[in-house]
Design a protein around this motif. Structure first.
Motif, mmCIF file in Angstrom:
data_model
loop_
_atom_site.group_PDB
_atom_site.id
_atom_site.type_symbol
_atom_site.label_atom_id
_atom_site.label_comp_id
_atom_site.label_asym_id
_atom_site.label_seq_id
_atom_site.Cartn_x
_atom_site.Cartn_y
_atom_site.Cartn_z
ATOM 1 N N LEU A 68 -3.409 1.737 5.753
ATOM 2 C CA LEU A 68 -4.659 1.078 5.380
ATOM 3 C C LEU A 68 -5.550 0.902 6.607
ATOM 4 O O LEU A 68 -5.064 0.578 7.692
ATOM 5 N N ALA B 76 0.838 -1.202 0.000
ATOM 6 C CA ALA B 76 0.000 0.000 0.000
ATOM 7 C C ALA B 76 0.870 1.248 0.000
ATOM 8 O O ALA B 76 1.958 1.266 0.576
ATOM 9 N N ASP C 67 0.212 1.140 9.345
ATOM 10 C CA ASP C 67 1.246 1.310 8.336
ATOM 11 C C ASP C 67 2.424 0.413 8.690
ATOM 12 O O ASP C 67 2.565 -0.025 9.836
#
Length: 627
Positions: A74, A70, A122
């Motif tokens: 998220l 990502a 994260d």
């Protein structure tokens, strides 16, 4: 991705209990750690990260891969959706994802964040870098971790096989209880030396194997079962029974098995307990090893060794038979020890409280003896064979031992008559009378003198001379004394038990010549080793360093943040106080700190700036969109 800077700030903000709990789960270098920046560096070191990643299961590793791919933090729902679509974690529920992410955050592998008011996570740069390096180390890639589905589930064990499994498991469970009972009795008679590196000394293994009627390689299994149940412990380098062993030995067989099975279950790691509960109706053998290899892809051998250790003991305890869970074993992992014991009790043979006394001095029990009967009978007779129908033999030596332990001739007769289905045979009565008459012909007392600590006397001079020349007693250094006694430099108790083991009719006396009953059995009372918590010492040292800095703490923290950002070439947002009192943000790529100034390239204006550190009011990592 999230940097070392963010981890350092997080470590500083954690309370002591949370920080200590996290550090105790990690392996990291402690040398050179003077502040939270050093600690963050140590925790994100490649070796430390690898040690934290290797034992993780596939769902947690898959969550890390999703975060690594990502561009920004998220939310929990985003991670759950990504995992639910992956073959390895298809259908995973949100609660399991939350638990996995919270665990990873507790391990300091992911960074808690917020995203539009929702919980988000994260990944630290060091963790992402280590995962990316896995394929080069022969470990699975991110695609492998997400794309490899679990092995197919097995069909349950058929009912016809389960009936056979239950019978075999009940036999093993009964034998395991009997073996642990023998182990406690033998360790109570004579402890077993523990090697410095762990395990038992070879002579002790051979002695215990003979006493337990087990193969030598099963002695450690029996010892492990007893240790987990709190029945044995190490005291001064010797394995000995604990205080709880006596109560366990006098409990019914079903209750004794329950204690062993409950201890086995309690020792299971949570992940393995869940795995076994899901497979409680299917075989645990190669299929379980295959599933474990899939579940722990970075530590396959270690995970399988861990499983093998628990399943081997399960096989010995009757939780499984031929690697298939018994009905009691299935109940154990699904519902707990009480449910398992209720099932196993129906498989055990009924206990008896009567025996056959025979003229050849043997005692035969027609079934497993009630514990209180067996315990006293073992003090009067020698166990010759143990099975569903055990055999004992009464002898002059065994009766003498019972008298030494405090029994009386009349008490022995009454007990044997009460439990005998064949009365008290005349040879047994004669043997008891003869042993009682001979008992006490040898007496040991404490003595005082130069190099003398005990004395042995007897009215039978011939018997005393026999003791003097008995080579089995040579280690006592017995020598004739002035009053016709034999004297020794060893304590009374040592001499007494040596004579008793050599089967002499001996009693002990106190200083006034009165008979005393000596108890040989030692009980383990291990002293708790002083705990040296290096993690706690480190936390205390870091907090003290922060407190000692006083008013300089903020400046020192800022300087270390800037230094770390320069070394990492990390874009940062600098908050600068202007002469008119306004706070202005600058997006900089720092290039150096020195002389009280910060130098860096202004990403927005595309110019070099030099800012006085005294004007810097704070800094933060640059968000992705500001880069």
């Amino acid at each position: 991705m999230t940097t070392t800077l963010a981890l350092a700030a997080r470590l500083r903000e954690l309370d002591d209990a949370a920080l200590l709990a996290a550090l105790q789960r990690r392996t990291y270098r402690r040398t050179g750690v003077a502040d939270f920046f050093d600690l963050a560096d140590a925790l994100l070191d490649a070796d430390s990260v690898q040690r934290a990643l290797a034992p993780l299961d596939r769902p947690r590793l898959a969550a890390l891969v999703v975060l690594a791919r990502a561009a920004r933090p998220l939310t929990v729902d985003a991670v759950a959706a990504a995992l639910a679509d992956a073959p390895a974690t298809a259908g995973i529920d949100r609660d399991a994802v939350v638990a996995a992410l919270d665990d990873l955050a507790g391990l300091l592998l992911v960074h808690p964040a917020d995203s539009s008011g929702a919980r988000a996570f994260d990944l630290y740069d060091g963790v992402a870098a280590q995962l990316a390096a896995w394929p080069a180390q022969g470990l699975p890639s991110g695609d492998d971790l997400l794309g490899t589905p679990p092995p197919p589930a097995l069909a349950p064990v058929p009912d016809t096989e389960r009936r056979f499994t239950d019978r075999l498991a009940a036999e093993r469970a009964f034998e395991a209880v009997a073996a642990v009972s023998e182990l406690l009795a033998e360790l109570g008679r004579e402890g077993a030396r523990r090697l410095q590196k762990g395990g038992l000394a070879l002579p002790a293994v051979k002695r215990l194997a003979e006493a337990l009627s087990l193969d030598a390689d099963l002695v450690p299994v029996a010892l492990s079962a007893a240790e987990r149940a709190g029945l044995v412990a190490v005291d001064e380098g010797m394995w000995l029974p604990t205080d709880e062993a006596a109560a366990w030995s006098h409990s019914p067989t079903a209750d004794r098995w329950r204690a062993l099975a409950a201890a086995w279950l309690a020792a299971l790691p949570e992940d393995l307990r869940t795995l076994l509960a899901l497979r409680s109706r299917a075989a645990w053998g190669d299929s379980l090893r295959e599933h474990v290899a899939w579940l722990y892809p970075a530590s396959i051998e270690e995970a399988q060794r861990r499983v093998d250790a628990h399943t081997r003991l399960a096989e010995w305890l009757g939780v499984t038979a031929h690697q298939a869970p018994s009905s009691a074993g299935a109940a154990l992992v699904e519902e707990g020890p009480d449910a398992a014991t209720a099932v196993m009790t129906t498989q055990f043979p009924a206990e008896v409280d009567r025996v056959y006394l025979q003229h050849d001095l043997t005692i035969v029990s027609p079934g497993p003896l009630a514990p209180e009967i067996e315990s006293r009978l073992r003090g009067i007779a020698e166990l010759e064979s143990r099975a569903l129908a055990s055999t004992f033999r009464i002898s002059a030596a065994s009766v003498d031992r019972a008298l030494t332990a405090g029994e009386t001739a009349d008490g022995i007769r009454e007990f044997l008559s009460a439990i005998s289905l064949t009365g008290l045979p005349q040879p047994v009565d004669y043997l008891i009378a003869d042993a009682a008459e001979r008992h006490g012909r040898v007496r040991v007392r404490e003595a005082v003198g130069e190099g003398v600590r005990s004395a042995v006397r007897s009215e039978d001079a011939t018997l005393l001379r026999t003791i003097h020349v008995d080579q089995a007693l040579a280690s006592l250094r017995l020598a004739p004394g002035r009053t016709g006694e034999l004297i020794s430099r060893f304590p009374r108790d040592v001499v007494f038990w040596a004579l008793s083991d050599a089967r002499y009719p001996v009693v002990a006396e106190d200083a006034n010549g009165a008979e005393v009953t000596l108890r040989r059995q030692r009980v383990a009372h291990p002293a708790a080793a002083p705990e040296h918590d290096r993690d706690l010492e480190l936390v205390e040292r870091l907090r003290l360093a922060d407190a000692d800095a006083g008013d300089d703490t903020g400046e020192r923290w800022l300087a270390r943040q800037l230094d770390l950002a320069v070394r990492a070439r990390q874009p940062i947002v600098i908050e600068v106080a202007m002469p008119d009192g306004q706070i202005v943000d600058y997006l900089l790529e720092p290039t150096g700190v020195g002389g009280g100034r910060l130098r860096g390239r202004d990403r927005a204006a595309d110019i070099e700036r030099t800012l006085p550190l005294s004007s810097v009011r704070g800094m933060r990592p640059a968000p992705e969109q500001e880069e």
